[in-house]
Design a protein around this motif. Structure first.
Motif, PDB file in Angstrom:
ATOM      1  N   VAL A   1       0.852  -1.172   0.000  1.00 38.20           N
ATOM      2  CA  VAL A   1       0.000   0.000   0.000  1.00 38.20           C
ATOM      3  C   VAL A   1       0.889   1.223   0.000  1.00 38.20           C
ATOM      4  CG1 VAL A   1      -1.848   1.207   1.207  1.00 38.20           C
ATOM      5  CG2 VAL A   1      -1.687  -1.266   1.341  1.00 38.20           C
ATOM      6  N   ALA A   2       0.603   2.166  -0.871  1.00 36.82           N
ATOM      7  CA  ALA A   2       1.457   3.346  -0.981  1.00 36.82           C
ATOM      8  C   ALA A   2       1.184   4.310   0.150  1.00 36.82           C
ATOM      9  CB  ALA A   2       1.228   4.040  -2.319  1.00 36.82           C
ATOM     10  N   VAL A   3       1.575   3.918   1.348  1.00 34.13           N
ATOM     11  CA  VAL A   3       1.352   4.723   2.541  1.00 34.13           C
ATOM     12  C   VAL A   3       2.661   4.909   3.271  1.00 34.13           C
ATOM     13  CG1 VAL A   3       0.242   4.778   4.793  1.00 34.13           C
ATOM     14  CG2 VAL A   3      -1.038   3.985   2.821  1.00 34.13           C
ATOM     15  N   THR A   4       2.937   6.110   3.692  1.00 34.94           N
ATOM     16  CA  THR A   4       4.094   6.368   4.540  1.00 34.94           C
ATOM     17  C   THR A   4       3.602   6.465   5.967  1.00 34.94           C
ATOM     18  OG1 THR A   4       5.155   7.593   2.765  1.00 34.94           O
ATOM     19  CG2 THR A   4       6.022   7.916   4.988  1.00 34.94           C
ATOM     20  N   PRO A   5       3.829   5.442   6.819  1.00 32.78           N
ATOM     21  CA  PRO A   5       3.253   5.438   8.156  1.00 32.78           C
ATOM     22  C   PRO A   5       3.696   6.614   8.999  1.00 32.78           C
ATOM     23  CG  PRO A   5       4.329   3.338   7.653  1.00 32.78           C
ATOM     24  CD  PRO A   5       4.642   4.277   6.555  1.00 32.78           C
ATOM     25  N   SER A   6       4.914   7.083   8.810  1.00 32.60           N
ATOM     26  CA  SER A   6       5.424   8.191   9.595  1.00 32.60           C
ATOM     27  C   SER A   6       6.604   8.783   8.864  1.00 32.60           C
ATOM     28  CB  SER A   6       5.855   7.721  10.996  1.00 32.60           C
ATOM     29  OG  SER A   6       6.785   6.681  10.890  1.00 32.60           O
ATOM     30  N   ALA A   7       6.970   9.975   9.284  1.00 33.18           N
ATOM     31  CA  ALA A   7       8.058  10.662   8.612  1.00 33.18           C
ATOM     32  C   ALA A   7       9.326   9.840   8.675  1.00 33.18           C
ATOM     33  CB  ALA A   7       8.290  12.029   9.269  1.00 33.18           C
ATOM     34  N   GLY A   8      10.001   9.705   7.537  1.00 31.63           N
ATOM     35  CA  GLY A   8      11.273   8.996   7.505  1.00 31.63           C
ATOM     36  C   GLY A   8      11.148   7.518   7.294  1.00 31.63           C
ATOM     37  N   ALA A   9       9.933   6.948   7.323  1.00 27.35           N
ATOM     38  CA  ALA A   9       9.773   5.507   7.134  1.00 27.35           C
ATOM     39  C   ALA A   9      10.005   5.156   5.672  1.00 27.35           C
ATOM     40  CB  ALA A   9       8.372   5.072   7.566  1.00 27.35           C
TER      41      ALA A   9
ATOM     42  N   ARG B 175      -4.313  -1.716  15.270  1.00 29.12           N
ATOM     43  CA  ARG B 175      -4.471  -0.449  15.988  1.00 29.12           C
ATOM     44  C   ARG B 175      -5.869   0.114  15.758  1.00 29.12           C
ATOM     45  NH1 ARG B 175      -2.236   0.702  20.219  1.00 29.12           N
ATOM     46  NH2 ARG B 175      -0.089   0.894  19.521  1.00 29.12           N
ATOM     47  N   THR B 176      -6.420  -0.100  14.572  1.00 29.72           N
ATOM     48  CA  THR B 176      -7.779   0.361  14.274  1.00 29.72           C
ATOM     49  C   THR B 176      -8.820  -0.498  14.970  1.00 29.72           C
ATOM     50  OG1 THR B 176      -7.078   1.213  12.119  1.00 29.72           O
ATOM     51  CG2 THR B 176      -9.426   0.826  12.436  1.00 29.72           C
ATOM     52  N   ARG B 177      -8.627  -1.805  14.923  1.00 34.35           N
ATOM     53  CA  ARG B 177      -9.627  -2.725  15.477  1.00 34.35           C
ATOM     54  C   ARG B 177      -9.538  -2.862  16.993  1.00 34.35           C
ATOM     55  NH1 ARG B 177     -11.548  -6.421  11.749  1.00 34.35           N
ATOM     56  NH2 ARG B 177     -13.102  -6.844  13.371  1.00 34.35           N
ATOM     57  N   LEU B 178      -8.362  -2.657  17.546  1.00 36.32           N
ATOM     58  CA  LEU B 178      -8.153  -2.829  18.991  1.00 36.32           C
ATOM     59  C   LEU B 178      -7.550  -1.555  19.591  1.00 36.32           C
ATOM     60  CD1 LEU B 178      -6.594  -6.408  18.883  1.00 36.32           C
ATOM     61  CD2 LEU B 178      -8.982  -5.832  19.366  1.00 36.32           C
ATOM     62  N   PRO B 179      -8.280  -0.449  19.553  1.00 39.20           N
ATOM     63  CA  PRO B 179      -7.692   0.828  19.974  1.00 39.20           C
ATOM     64  C   PRO B 179      -7.335   0.903  21.448  1.00 39.20           C
ATOM     65  CG  PRO B 179     -10.057   1.050  19.630  1.00 39.20           C
ATOM     66  CD  PRO B 179      -9.687  -0.309  19.125  1.00 39.20           C
TER      67      PRO B 179
ATOM     68  N   ARG C  67       6.167   2.257  14.030  1.00 41.85           N
ATOM     69  CA  ARG C  67       6.478   3.359  14.947  1.00 41.85           C
ATOM     70  C   ARG C  67       5.263   3.660  15.832  1.00 41.85           C
ATOM     71  NH1 ARG C  67      10.168   7.695  14.406  1.00 41.85           N
ATOM     72  NH2 ARG C  67      10.572   7.031  12.253  1.00 41.85           N
ATOM     73  N   GLY C  68       5.496   3.728  17.130  1.00 39.03           N
ATOM     74  CA  GLY C  68       4.412   3.970  18.064  1.00 39.03           C
ATOM     75  C   GLY C  68       3.820   2.714  18.658  1.00 39.03           C
TER      76      GLY C  68
ATOM     77  N   ALA D 193      22.178   2.406  21.182  1.00 33.29           N
ATOM     78  CA  ALA D 193      22.943   3.211  20.232  1.00 33.29           C
ATOM     79  C   ALA D 193      22.153   3.469  18.959  1.00 33.29           C
ATOM     80  CB  ALA D 193      24.258   2.512  19.901  1.00 33.29           C
ATOM     81  N   ARG D 194      21.275   2.566  18.591  1.00 36.70           N
ATOM     82  CA  ARG D 194      20.480   2.718  17.364  1.00 36.70           C
ATOM     83  C   ARG D 194      19.158   3.432  17.593  1.00 36.70           C
ATOM     84  NH1 ARG D 194      23.923  -1.206  16.961  1.00 36.70           N
ATOM     85  NH2 ARG D 194      24.789  -1.787  14.931  1.00 36.70           N
ATOM     86  N   GLY D 195      18.884   3.809  18.827  1.00 34.97           N
ATOM     87  CA  GLY D 195      17.683   4.585  19.112  1.00 34.97           C
ATOM     88  C   GLY D 195      16.385   3.835  18.933  1.00 34.97           C
ATOM     89  N   TRP D 196      16.393   2.538  19.127  1.00 37.97           N
ATOM     90  CA  TRP D 196      15.161   1.773  18.938  1.00 37.97           C
ATOM     91  C   TRP D 196      14.075   2.177  19.919  1.00 37.97           C
ATOM     92  CZ3 TRP D 196      17.030  -3.964  17.848  1.00 37.97           C
ATOM     93  CH2 TRP D 196      17.666  -3.987  16.603  1.00 37.97           C
ATOM     94  N   GLY D 197      14.467   2.733  21.042  1.00 34.47           N
ATOM     95  CA  GLY D 197      13.482   3.170  22.022  1.00 34.47           C
ATOM     96  C   GLY D 197      12.591   4.294  21.522  1.00 34.47           C
ATOM     97  N   SER D 198      12.974   4.945  20.426  1.00 38.57           N
ATOM     98  CA  SER D 198      12.133   6.014  19.878  1.00 38.57           C
ATOM     99  C   SER D 198      10.917   5.460  19.147  1.00 38.57           C
ATOM    100  CB  SER D 198      12.952   6.892  18.921  1.00 38.57           C
ATOM    101  OG  SER D 198      13.374   6.152  17.785  1.00 38.57           O
ATOM    102  N   TYR D 199      10.911   4.157  18.864  1.00 35.47           N
ATOM    103  CA  TYR D 199       9.791   3.534  18.155  1.00 35.47           C
ATOM    104  C   TYR D 199       8.787   2.893  19.103  1.00 35.47           C
ATOM    105  CZ  TYR D 199      13.221   4.038  14.423  1.00 35.47           C
ATOM    106  OH  TYR D 199      14.154   4.548  13.562  1.00 35.47           O
ATOM    107  N   GLY D 200       9.168   2.634  20.340  1.00 33.89           N
ATOM    108  CA  GLY D 200       8.287   2.004  21.311  1.00 33.89           C
ATOM    109  C   GLY D 200       9.094   1.610  22.541  1.00 33.89           C
ATOM    110  N   GLN D 201       8.404   1.169  23.577  1.00 35.47           N
ATOM    111  CA  GLN D 201       9.094   0.748  24.807  1.00 35.47           C
ATOM    112  C   GLN D 201       9.887  -0.530  24.546  1.00 35.47           C
ATOM    113  OE1 GLN D 201       7.193  -1.556  28.043  1.00 35.47           O
ATOM    114  NE2 GLN D 201       7.357   0.327  29.235  1.00 35.47           N
ATOM    115  N   ILE D 202      11.172  -0.503  24.872  1.00 34.89           N
ATOM    116  CA  ILE D 202      12.031  -1.659  24.655  1.00 34.89           C
ATOM    117  C   ILE D 202      11.850  -2.662  25.796  1.00 34.89           C
ATOM    118  CG2 ILE D 202      14.403  -2.458  24.400  1.00 34.89           C
ATOM    119  CD1 ILE D 202      13.362  -0.890  22.024  1.00 34.89           C
ATOM    120  N   ALA D 203      11.698  -3.922  25.435  1.00 35.16           N
ATOM    121  CA  ALA D 203      11.536  -4.995  26.407  1.00 35.16           C
ATOM    122  C   ALA D 203      12.408  -6.177  25.978  1.00 35.16           C
ATOM    123  CB  ALA D 203      10.071  -5.421  26.503  1.00 35.16           C
ATOM    124  N   SER D 204      12.573  -7.129  26.876  1.00 34.21           N
ATOM    125  CA  SER D 204      13.410  -8.298  26.599  1.00 34.21           C
ATOM    126  C   SER D 204      12.562  -9.559  26.558  1.00 34.21           C
ATOM    127  CB  SER D 204      14.485  -8.447  27.681  1.00 34.21           C
ATOM    128  OG  SER D 204      15.195  -9.667  27.520  1.00 34.21           O
ATOM    129  N   ARG D 205      12.792 -10.359  25.531  1.00 35.49           N
ATOM    130  CA  ARG D 205      12.190 -11.697  25.452  1.00 35.49           C
ATOM    131  C   ARG D 205      13.319 -12.673  25.752  1.00 35.49           C
ATOM    132  NH1 ARG D 205       6.652 -13.107  24.698  1.00 35.49           N
ATOM    133  NH2 ARG D 205       6.470 -14.943  23.405  1.00 35.49           N
TER     134      ARG D 205
END
Length: 538
Positions: free
Chosen positions: A181-189, A335-339, A384-385, A424-436
């Motif tokens: 789908v020609a959609v840009t979910p967020s800036a820079g994606a 995200r739409t179906r389970l807000p 993202r988010g 170092a890669r800033g992954w926390g800017s996309y969501g809360q980082i957790a460990s599996r």
């Protein structure tokens, strides 16, 4: 000047302000001294944008200001906002930035007519159409309630040709591959590219790594040799979906219903743990059925979230673009179906455990090309988010053991290297980082680890990530789960369980379980003492 000298301080300020304004020829000066003035300025700018829309509409043009999506023509003739009739574009909204979305409700069968949704809940969930403005292509792109691309009604295409998805290219059927789908979910994606055709008659071949699900829930042999502290595991099971003509009729499965109810009774917060990538790769019908199954079971009382992807890109997908398209589509649909639910994904990036050992990094990139750190970053940009991002930990220990792992000139453990790389890669800017975490569960029949070994594992996989790297959630795989012919457990693994309880980290720790055929969860009451959240495989 003598008259000014006799004025009060407030009067002097007013007089001087008036003088300045007169010197500027009567042009009002907006001071940024207060937040209120800044807000007023923002409203003025917004009014200028709205004026552009009004002028364009008066000239019969659809030319937006730079960076703004064009608004469809107005409907109605005064008297306040009116709900548009079927097949009519919606009324002009306020100015919105590129990447904004709006929603319609299908008013006729097959999506032949749309009306803009004016109030939440006024449209049945399976009739919602979400359209997003893509600044790159200069048009709106639309998907139905399960994320499938749809074309706009003829009236939209006639009123604003070139701005809506029109024609047969955006339609699909059960045996067509999922297209981008020609959609840009967020800036820079990154832009999502179309994928090569998928033959629905040939199921994808999966070669799961440790911790990655196999198709149909059968663990496959791991490409990484297992060790006593790094089992080859299968943390989640793809939903068993039989394509039907009516995907909306999916009820919650009795075993999942019972497992959720039991978890709540034990004082735990249940998550659904599924992997929708297998259904996605099978085609539209299987994917829609899987989505409906998840939505039905997420609606069970007490379910707080859904983890819908496991080790994205490690197996199943043939290209990274395909994996990104899966994430983009699934995240948007859920995200739409389970807000009101939390959403989570799991990623794995083997090279991060190498630290700065270039030989190790090259070997991991060559062995796992779709889960390099760079590709995983792009996957996270697609969601993202998202509420929580699980990074698989405690895997590939045999391969890391072949190298000297360093970071910043110091020798570190693979776990330390991984979390340093994540931050170092800033992954926390996309969501809360957790460990599996996969290395703590004890293989059945093996000798219990001594207290020193357990203390070292807990310090490395729990204490340091939480205290030094700010990891707020650690989910342990798993209690009474199997990989191949080997079972694993946490509760009856000698001193391990007591050591976990001694951490007093119930709010931080969670556990993965697989309910029995009747929904029973082994040792549930005791698990509730050490874990607040429970991930139920489905």
């Amino acid at each position: 000047m003598r008259k000014i000298a006799n004025l009060s301080r407030r009067q002097k300020i007013a007089a001087l302000s008036a003088t300045v304004l007169l010197c500027l020829g009567g042009v009002p000066v907006v001071a940024a001294a207060t937040g209120a003035d800044s807000i007023e300025g923002a409203y003025e700018n917004n009014a200028l944008v709205e004026g552009h829309y009004e002028a364009a509409a008066a000239k019969g043009k659809n030319t937006p200001p730079p960076g703004k999506p064009p608004a469809p023509p107005k409907t109605g003739t005064g008297g306040g906002p009116k709900a548009p009739p079927p097949n009519q574009p919606y009324a002009k909204p306020q100015s919105t930035p590129a990447g904004s979305t709006t929603q319609f409700c299908e008013t006729t069968a097959g999506g032949g007519g749309w009306s803009q949704i004016q109030t939440a809940g006024s449209c049945a969930p399976d009739k919602v159409v979400t359209c997003q403005w893509d600044a790159g292509s200069g048009k709106w792109t639309c998907v139905n309630a399960v994320g499938w691309p749809v074309q706009a009604p003829a009236s939209f295409c006639q009123a604003q040709p070139g701005l809506w998805p029109c024609g047969s290219a955006s339609t699909g059927h059960a045996n067509q591959p999922i297209v981008a789908v020609a959609v840009t979910p967020s800036a820079g994606a990154p832009a999502v590219a179309a994928q090569p055709p998928v033959d629905p008659a040939v199921p994808p071949v999966a070669s799961p790594p440790p911790g990655v699900p196999a198709p149909g829930g059968s663990p496959a042999a791991s490409p990484v040799p297992s060790t006593a502290v790094s089992p080859t595991v299968s943390p989640t099971v793809s939903p068993s979906v039989s394509p039907t003509a009516n995907p909306a009729a999916k009820p919650a499965r009795p075993a999942i219903r019972q497992a959720v109810a039991s978890a709540r009774a034990a004082g735990m917060e249940p998550w659904l743990d599924v992997d929708l990538s297998g259904a996605y790769l099978q085609g539209k019908t299987a994917y829609e059925n899987a989505i409906e199954q998840v939505v039905a079971e997420a609606a069970l009382p007490g379910v707080v979230g859904v983890k819908y992807a496991a080790s994205v890109g490690f197996s199943g997908f043939s290209t990274a673009d395909q994996a990104r398209d899966f994430l983009t589509r699934t995240h948007r649909v859920l995200r739409t179906r389970l807000p009101w639910h939390r959403l989570a994904v799991e990623v794995v990036a083997p090279e991060l455990g190498c630290g700065q050992n270039t030989a190790c990094v090259r070997a991991m990139r060559a062995a796992y090309p779709l889960v390099t750190a760079a590709e995983v970053t792009r996957y996270l940009q697609a969601v993202r988010g998202v509420d929580r991002i699980y990074v698989a930990s405690g895997l590939f220990t045999a391969e890391y053991g072949k190298h000297k792992i360093t970071y910043g000139g110091k020798v570190v453990t693979p776990s330390e290297a991984q979390w340093l790389g994540v931050h170092a890669r800033g992954w926390g800017s996309y969501g809360q980082i957790a460990s599996r975490e996969y290395s703590l569960a004890q293989p059945s029949g093996s000798a219990a680890r001594d207290r020193k070994t357990i203390a070292k594992l807990i310090a490395e996989q729990i204490t340091k990530p939480v205290r030094q790297r700010g990891i707020q959630s650690i989910t342990l795989w798993g209690h009474h789960l199997t990989s191949g012919k080997t079972g694993y457990q946490l509760l009856d693994a000698g001193p391990l369980w007591q050591a976990l309880l001694a951490q007093n980290a119930r709010r931080t720790l969670s556990v993965v379980v697989s309910p029995g055929p009747a929904g029973a969860i082994t040792d549930l009451d005791q698990l509730g003492q050490g874990f607040q959240e429970i991930f139920i495989l489905g």
